[in-house]
Design a protein around this motif. Structure first.
Motif, PDB file in Angstrom:
ATOM      1  N   SER A  95       7.348   3.522 -12.213  1.00  0.00           N
ATOM      2  CA  SER A  95       7.281   2.086 -12.453  1.00  0.00           C
ATOM      3  C   SER A  95       7.932   1.291 -11.321  1.00  0.00           C
ATOM      4  O   SER A  95       7.411   0.249 -10.904  1.00  0.00           O
ATOM      5  N   LYS A  96       9.057   1.771 -10.798  1.00  0.00           N
ATOM      6  CA  LYS A  96       9.733   1.086  -9.688  1.00  0.00           C
ATOM      7  C   LYS A  96       8.819   0.959  -8.476  1.00  0.00           C
ATOM      8  O   LYS A  96       8.779  -0.086  -7.813  1.00  0.00           O
ATOM      9  N   GLN A  97       8.078   2.024  -8.169  1.00  0.00           N
ATOM     10  CA  GLN A  97       7.206   1.998  -6.991  1.00  0.00           C
ATOM     11  C   GLN A  97       6.052   1.015  -7.183  1.00  0.00           C
ATOM     12  O   GLN A  97       5.724   0.249  -6.278  1.00  0.00           O
ATOM     13  N   TYR A  98       5.449   1.037  -8.361  1.00  0.00           N
ATOM     14  CA  TYR A  98       4.347   0.116  -8.623  1.00  0.00           C
ATOM     15  C   TYR A  98       4.829  -1.329  -8.673  1.00  0.00           C
ATOM     16  O   TYR A  98       4.120  -2.240  -8.243  1.00  0.00           O
ATOM     17  N   HIS A  99       6.035  -1.543  -9.173  1.00  0.00           N
ATOM     18  CA  HIS A  99       6.575  -2.901  -9.198  1.00  0.00           C
ATOM     19  C   HIS A  99       6.797  -3.413  -7.776  1.00  0.00           C
ATOM     20  O   HIS A  99       6.491  -4.565  -7.468  1.00  0.00           O
ATOM     21  N   LYS A 100       7.312  -2.555  -6.901  1.00  0.00           N
ATOM     22  CA  LYS A 100       7.492  -2.951  -5.499  1.00  0.00           C
ATOM     23  C   LYS A 100       6.140  -3.265  -4.856  1.00  0.00           C
ATOM     24  O   LYS A 100       6.009  -4.247  -4.121  1.00  0.00           O
ATOM     25  N   ALA A 101       5.135  -2.438  -5.142  1.00  0.00           N
ATOM     26  CA  ALA A 101       3.787  -2.707  -4.620  1.00  0.00           C
ATOM     27  C   ALA A 101       3.304  -4.066  -5.117  1.00  0.00           C
ATOM     28  O   ALA A 101       2.765  -4.869  -4.346  1.00  0.00           O
ATOM     29  N   LYS A 121      -3.089  -3.834 -11.189  1.00  0.00           N
ATOM     30  CA  LYS A 121      -2.931  -4.178 -12.603  1.00  0.00           C
ATOM     31  C   LYS A 121      -3.977  -3.493 -13.473  1.00  0.00           C
ATOM     32  O   LYS A 121      -3.682  -3.085 -14.600  1.00  0.00           O
ATOM     33  N   ASP A 122      -5.193  -3.341 -12.967  1.00  0.00           N
ATOM     34  CA  ASP A 122      -6.246  -2.672 -13.731  1.00  0.00           C
ATOM     35  C   ASP A 122      -5.969  -1.189 -13.888  1.00  0.00           C
ATOM     36  O   ASP A 122      -6.146  -0.628 -14.970  1.00  0.00           O
ATOM     37  N   LEU A 123      -5.562  -0.540 -12.816  1.00  0.00           N
ATOM     38  CA  LEU A 123      -5.407   0.915 -12.833  1.00  0.00           C
ATOM     39  C   LEU A 123      -4.015   1.390 -13.256  1.00  0.00           C
ATOM     40  O   LEU A 123      -3.870   2.484 -13.802  1.00  0.00           O
ATOM     41  N   LYS A 124      -3.016   0.581 -12.982  1.00  0.00           N
ATOM     42  CA  LYS A 124      -1.625   1.014 -13.199  1.00  0.00           C
ATOM     43  C   LYS A 124      -0.846   0.013 -14.035  1.00  0.00           C
ATOM     44  O   LYS A 124       0.383  -0.033 -13.989  1.00  0.00           O
ATOM     45  N   GLY A 125      -1.541  -0.773 -14.815  1.00  0.00           N
ATOM     46  CA  GLY A 125      -0.925  -1.846 -15.589  1.00  0.00           C
ATOM     47  C   GLY A 125       0.219  -1.429 -16.490  1.00  0.00           C
ATOM     48  O   GLY A 125       1.158  -2.175 -16.686  1.00  0.00           O
ATOM     49  N   LYS A 126       0.163  -0.215 -17.010  1.00  0.00           N
ATOM     50  CA  LYS A 126       1.221   0.205 -17.919  1.00  0.00           C
ATOM     51  C   LYS A 126       2.570   0.356 -17.224  1.00  0.00           C
ATOM     52  O   LYS A 126       3.599   0.353 -17.871  1.00  0.00           O
ATOM     53  N   TRP A 127       2.562   0.460 -15.883  1.00  0.00           N
ATOM     54  CA  TRP A 127       3.811   0.576 -15.140  1.00  0.00           C
ATOM     55  C   TRP A 127       4.251  -0.735 -14.487  1.00  0.00           C
ATOM     56  O   TRP A 127       5.341  -0.813 -13.953  1.00  0.00           O
ATOM     57  N   CYS A 128       3.394  -1.733 -14.536  1.00  0.00           N
ATOM     58  CA  CYS A 128       3.738  -3.022 -13.917  1.00  0.00           C
ATOM     59  C   CYS A 128       4.479  -3.903 -14.919  1.00  0.00           C
ATOM     60  O   CYS A 128       4.339  -3.750 -16.115  1.00  0.00           O
ATOM     61  N   TYR A 129       5.246  -4.848 -14.364  1.00  0.00           N
ATOM     62  CA  TYR A 129       5.995  -5.766 -15.216  1.00  0.00           C
ATOM     63  C   TYR A 129       5.161  -6.985 -15.531  1.00  0.00           C
ATOM     64  O   TYR A 129       4.353  -7.408 -14.819  1.00  0.00           O
ATOM     65  N   LYS A 151      -2.381 -10.649  -1.457  1.00  0.00           N
ATOM     66  CA  LYS A 151      -3.423  -9.623  -1.530  1.00  0.00           C
ATOM     67  C   LYS A 151      -3.918  -9.519  -2.975  1.00  0.00           C
ATOM     68  O   LYS A 151      -3.668  -8.547  -3.685  1.00  0.00           O
ATOM     69  N   ASP A 152      -4.625 -10.562  -3.390  1.00  0.00           N
ATOM     70  CA  ASP A 152      -5.063 -10.670  -4.783  1.00  0.00           C
ATOM     71  C   ASP A 152      -5.978  -9.529  -5.204  1.00  0.00           C
ATOM     72  O   ASP A 152      -5.909  -9.062  -6.343  1.00  0.00           O
ATOM     73  N   TYR A 153      -6.845  -9.085  -4.317  1.00  0.00           N
ATOM     74  CA  TYR A 153      -7.763  -7.989  -4.643  1.00  0.00           C
ATOM     75  C   TYR A 153      -6.979  -6.712  -4.960  1.00  0.00           C
ATOM     76  O   TYR A 153      -7.241  -6.041  -5.958  1.00  0.00           O
ATOM     77  N   LEU A 154      -6.002  -6.393  -4.105  1.00  0.00           N
ATOM     78  CA  LEU A 154      -5.195  -5.200  -4.334  1.00  0.00           C
ATOM     79  C   LEU A 154      -4.309  -5.359  -5.566  1.00  0.00           C
ATOM     80  O   LEU A 154      -4.088  -4.408  -6.314  1.00  0.00           O
ATOM     81  N   LEU A 155      -3.840  -6.560  -5.803  1.00  0.00           N
ATOM     82  CA  LEU A 155      -3.044  -6.837  -6.990  1.00  0.00           C
ATOM     83  C   LEU A 155      -3.856  -6.610  -8.259  1.00  0.00           C
ATOM     84  O   LEU A 155      -3.374  -6.014  -9.222  1.00  0.00           O
ATOM     85  N   ASN A 163       0.821  -1.209   0.000  1.00  0.00           N
ATOM     86  CA  ASN A 163       0.000   0.000   0.000  1.00  0.00           C
ATOM     87  C   ASN A 163       0.857   1.262   0.000  1.00  0.00           C
ATOM     88  O   ASN A 163       0.559   2.218  -0.715  1.00  0.00           O
ATOM     89  N   PHE A 164       1.910   1.260   0.815  1.00  0.00           N
ATOM     90  CA  PHE A 164       2.793   2.429   0.858  1.00  0.00           C
ATOM     91  C   PHE A 164       3.456   2.660  -0.501  1.00  0.00           C
ATOM     92  O   PHE A 164       3.523   3.786  -0.987  1.00  0.00           O
ATOM     93  N   TYR A 165       3.946   1.591  -1.120  1.00  0.00           N
ATOM     94  CA  TYR A 165       4.585   1.738  -2.430  1.00  0.00           C
ATOM     95  C   TYR A 165       3.579   2.144  -3.502  1.00  0.00           C
ATOM     96  O   TYR A 165       3.901   2.925  -4.397  1.00  0.00           O
TER      97      TYR A 165
END
Length: 111
Positions: free
Chosen positions: A80-86, A103-111, A95-99, A60-62
């Motif tokens: 992207s680094k922060q979202y990847h850490k999250a 991915k839905d809201l910030k997918g372009k920054w996730c790996y 935490k599948d719900y948060l995951l 959550n913090f990341y």
């Protein structure tokens, strides 16, 4: 009545409470569009979580640190680094719900 049972159930976890307060303060500041202050709270939360060996809010913090970086115009690689850490913490902690939100809201920054 067995008072030992009552006392055991009534224990207070100061460190968990402190992280929850930091999280709520960070989220409130973000919602108030005070991104610099929210970013400081996110960093404080990460430091405190590491210091106290409490990982429950790390994702959550990341996540909010990434959102603050977005709002403040940081470089895409830093966002992207922060979202990847999250993402890593959400996956590790199950935490599948948060995951899925990440991915839905910030997918372009996730790996």
């Amino acid at each position: 009545m067995d008072l030992d049972i009552i006392q055991t159930k009534a224990t207070f976890d100061f460190h968990a409470f402190k992280l929850k307060v930091i999280y709520n303060r960070m989220k409130t500041l973000y919602d108030m569009e005070k991104y610099d202050e929210a970013m400081s709270e996110a960093k404080l939360g990460i430091e405190e979580a590491i210091k106290e060996d409490r990982m429950v809010y790390m994702g959550n913090f990341y996540y909010y640190l990434g959102q603050c970086y977005e709002k403040l115009g940081y470089e895409d690689v830093e966002i992207s680094k922060q979202y990847h850490k999250a993402q890593l913490f959400f996956e590790l902690l199950g935490k599948d719900y948060l995951l899925s939100i990440l991915k839905d809201l910030k997918g372009k920054w996730c790996y």
